[in-house]
Write a protein that holds these residues in place. Structure first.
Motif, short mmCIF file in Angstrom:
data_model
loop_
_atom_site.label_atom_id
_atom_site.label_comp_id
_atom_site.label_asym_id
_atom_site.label_seq_id
_atom_site.Cartn_x
_atom_site.Cartn_y
_atom_site.Cartn_z
N GLY A 184 0.84 -1.20 0.00
CA GLY A 184 0.00 0.00 0.00
C GLY A 184 0.87 1.25 0.00
O GLY A 184 2.02 1.22 0.42
N GLY A 185 0.34 2.35 -0.47
CA GLY A 185 1.09 3.60 -0.49
C GLY A 185 0.90 4.31 -1.80
O GLY A 185 -0.13 4.16 -2.45
N HIS A 186 1.89 5.08 -2.18
CA HIS A 186 1.79 5.84 -3.42
C HIS A 186 2.29 5.04 -4.59
O HIS A 186 3.42 4.56 -4.58
CB HIS A 186 2.61 7.13 -3.31
N ALA B 105 1.71 10.43 -12.79
CA ALA B 105 0.54 10.56 -11.92
C ALA B 105 0.84 9.85 -10.60
O ALA B 105 1.67 8.95 -10.54
CB ALA B 105 -0.67 9.92 -12.59
N VAL B 106 0.16 10.28 -9.54
CA VAL B 106 0.33 9.66 -8.24
C VAL B 106 -1.02 9.13 -7.76
O VAL B 106 -2.00 9.88 -7.70
CB VAL B 106 0.89 10.66 -7.19
N LEU B 107 -1.06 7.84 -7.47
CA LEU B 107 -2.30 7.18 -7.03
C LEU B 107 -2.13 6.67 -5.61
O LEU B 107 -1.04 6.21 -5.24
CB LEU B 107 -2.59 5.97 -7.93
N ARG B 108 -3.20 6.74 -4.84
CA ARG B 108 -3.21 6.10 -3.53
C ARG B 108 -3.87 4.74 -3.71
O ARG B 108 -5.03 4.65 -4.09
CB ARG B 108 -3.98 6.93 -2.52
N ILE B 109 -3.09 3.69 -3.51
CA ILE B 109 -3.57 2.33 -3.75
C ILE B 109 -3.49 1.55 -2.44
O ILE B 109 -2.46 1.59 -1.77
CB ILE B 109 -2.67 1.61 -4.79
N ARG C 49 -11.52 -4.66 -10.40
CA ARG C 49 -12.16 -3.37 -10.67
C ARG C 49 -11.09 -2.43 -11.23
O ARG C 49 -10.09 -2.18 -10.57
CB ARG C 49 -12.65 -2.74 -9.38
N ALA C 50 -11.35 -1.88 -12.42
CA ALA C 50 -10.41 -0.92 -12.99
C ALA C 50 -10.52 0.41 -12.25
O ALA C 50 -11.63 0.84 -11.92
CB ALA C 50 -10.72 -0.72 -14.47
N HIS C 51 -9.38 1.04 -11.98
CA HIS C 51 -9.46 2.37 -11.33
C HIS C 51 -8.71 3.46 -12.08
O HIS C 51 -9.01 4.63 -11.93
CB HIS C 51 -9.00 2.31 -9.87
N SER C 52 -7.72 3.09 -12.90
CA SER C 52 -6.89 4.13 -13.53
C SER C 52 -6.45 3.68 -14.92
O SER C 52 -6.12 2.51 -15.11
CB SER C 52 -5.62 4.38 -12.69
N LEU C 53 -6.41 4.62 -15.85
CA LEU C 53 -5.94 4.32 -17.20
C LEU C 53 -4.99 5.42 -17.67
O LEU C 53 -5.11 6.58 -17.25
CB LEU C 53 -7.10 4.23 -18.20
N THR C 54 -4.06 5.02 -18.55
CA THR C 54 -3.31 6.01 -19.32
C THR C 54 -3.68 5.81 -20.78
O THR C 54 -4.02 4.70 -21.20
CB THR C 54 -1.80 5.84 -19.17
N LEU D 233 -5.09 -0.04 -15.05
CA LEU D 233 -4.74 -0.61 -13.75
C LEU D 233 -6.01 -0.89 -12.97
O LEU D 233 -6.96 -0.10 -13.02
CB LEU D 233 -3.92 0.38 -12.92
N GLY D 234 -6.03 -1.98 -12.25
CA GLY D 234 -7.18 -2.30 -11.43
C GLY D 234 -6.75 -2.99 -10.15
O GLY D 234 -5.57 -3.30 -9.96
N SER D 235 -7.72 -3.20 -9.29
CA SER D 235 -7.46 -3.88 -8.02
C SER D 235 -8.40 -5.06 -7.90
O SER D 235 -9.51 -5.05 -8.44
CB SER D 235 -7.73 -2.93 -6.84
#
Lengths: 329, 329
Positions: free
Chosen positions: A54-56, B48-52, B98-103, B153-155
């Motif tokens: 977990g994190g960035h 980009a910076v994502l909190r995952i 579940r997809a959360h982010s795309l480029t 990207l997905g989780s």
């Protein structure tokens, strides 16, 4: 001797993508990519599966187009692979992160030699190995010219360093070779192949991997990849931070190959340093000179901006009127 | 009237990428992409910076090439945007995630209308919004034809469902429209525009988003996106699982539009279901019929394979000799 029944005949050295077929080439390409421990499922399923703490998570993507970003007669396939990986890995470096996973898409004409695609992949994999990152997925399709699409994922152990954190009174510093790739491109464009060190620097940049993370840990307040040119990228920092930046040319180290190319082209080599990109050096701001880590050179300072001067970058306190950006060389 | 000094002149309806310039178009494109709460930094920095949250991250990438994957006269820019997003989002669906982010990278000729690029982005953003995913980064560059590069990207909240988990005695099931896009492509290829429902299905697939996660939670043992054709993708499951699969045609629902196109083209519409891809339906195996969730239809079974039969897919117990894959239609 004919291959045994059922065996895949080997491809000759002049085989093309059309000869090999998509599925066969994919399996040969995938075999070139070692997978790190964080890769639970690599290429081959609907998606790769990564174990991420977990994190960035930091993500960036880039397109590389033949004729626009590279020429097959100026750089080997392996060089193009190194460079395509490097420019993406550098974006993670420029956030203060560590790259761990990449995807790579290759669109190419049917007559592209299989050997080119495999050499490209070898160069790409070798560059990724420098930072311990894995190529976890990709795509291969036909197109009328070579287009390479790379996406890179990385992690930050501390807060990512953005372009927007520079404050008046801070110092401006750079690390990594700067101006070398522009010098190499300048000589290639005039039909020369030397100074060799510059041509090699253009073909295979050597980004200062890890310097971004070190800068972040040292308290860098802003950080950017100098891929469009020192002054052009400094302007992004200045604009996003609401400041002006001043670069002191006396602080710029002009190495011997740049002096040589400057003499040969009858041009001030400082212009290559100020305007050149593609080395993937890093530019950062730090609260004071004492916080600048080893390997970084202080080259200027951050100044408060009048409202109409936000985003301006000066050189030795004056507007810069020399060439900027690699297209000018 | 001339625009005031410093203002950006507005672009006419026929403006091209060359008229707009890269930076201006990027800012117009970025404005179309809303960012979710997990996006700490969206487009505009080096990455980009994502909190995952920690756990499994699933990643997939696809290239879409004009002339090969779409034709501008057969689909609107918005359609192409929907489809480019859908085929990537579907890959995450097919892992149970579940997809959360795309480029998204767009390489395009200088004479591409700006309106095309913006409409493409609108369609892309609208498709992503269906699943709550954000477009967090991209790249824009010139090329001689349109090439679109997407990474998603997905989780997964549970273990991702791979292609390799099917076991003898289990049931085979599908969900989502299947054969519709192939039917639409077949009629477009013959110069027709109807049945309208099929042409629309080709232009904008409607993947059964969320069905993958539901299947994973219900205990699916394998899961795949039917993008290359039901039988072609079933063969991937059979090969990776070391089994054979049998599809029962009597269990396949043949909806009215497929009956109509079959009659018009004098072809058995079951071939469209067995061979067609591009609908992004899902195929899964479940331990028994009682575990199959609502919305899924049991269409066959998993059988033990003799060593030389691993990966074989039969239809009604026999080798299939009809057309397979969309290229045959």
């Amino acid at each position: 001797m004919a291959p045994p029944p059922g065996a895949t005949p080997s491809l000759g050295p002049s085989a093309t993508l059309a000869d090999a077929g998509e599925f066969r080439l994919i399996s040969e390409l995938v075999a070139l990519f070692d997978q790190g421990e964080h890769v639970l499922v690599g290429p081959g399923d609907d998606a790769a599966v990564l174990r991420i703490r977990g994190g960035h998570v930091v993500v960036s993507t880039d397109l590389v187009v033949e004729g626009r970003h590279f020429r097959r007669d100026w750089a080997s396939a392996e060089d193009v692979g190194h460079r395509a990986a490097a420019q993406n890995l550098s974006d993670i470096n420029a956030m203060g992160g560590r790259a761990h996973s990449l995807t790579v898409g290759l669109a190419a004409p049917a007559d592209l030699p299989v050997a080119w695609a495999l050499d490209f992949a070898r160069g790409f994999a070798a560059e990724c190995a420098l930072v311990g990152a894995s190529v976890v997925g990709g795509d291969l399709t036909r197109a009328s010219e070579v287009v390479i699409a790379v996406t890179v994922l990385g992690s930050c152990t501390q807060a990512p360093v953005l372009r927007s954190g520079a404050a008046p009174g801070e110092v401006l510093a750079i690390t990594g070779r700067q101006g070398w790739a522009a010098g190499g491109l300048a000589v290639l464009g005039r039909g020369f192949r030397s100074p060799r060190a510059l041509v090699e620097a253009y073909r295979r940049p050597e980004p200062p991997y890890d310097a971004g993370r070190v800068a972040a840990e040292a308290g860098a307040t802003s950080l950017i990849d100098i891929s469009d040119g020192l002054l052009a990228d400094a302007a992004h920092v200045a604009a996003d931070s609401g400041v002006t930046l001043d670069v002191r040319t006396a602080a710029l180290d002009v190495p011997e190959p740049l002096l040589a190319v400057g003499a040969a082209l009858n041009s001030d080599p400082v212009h290559l340093i100020l305007g050149g990109g593609d080395d993937h050096a890093l530019l950062a701001t730090f609260p004071d000179a004492g916080r600048v880590p080893p390997g970084w050179a202080v080259v200027g300072e951050v100044r408060a901006a009048e409202p109409d001067q936000v985003g301006v970058v000066t050189v030795d306190g004056r507007p810069y009127d020399g060439p900027t950006g690699w297209t000018h060389f």
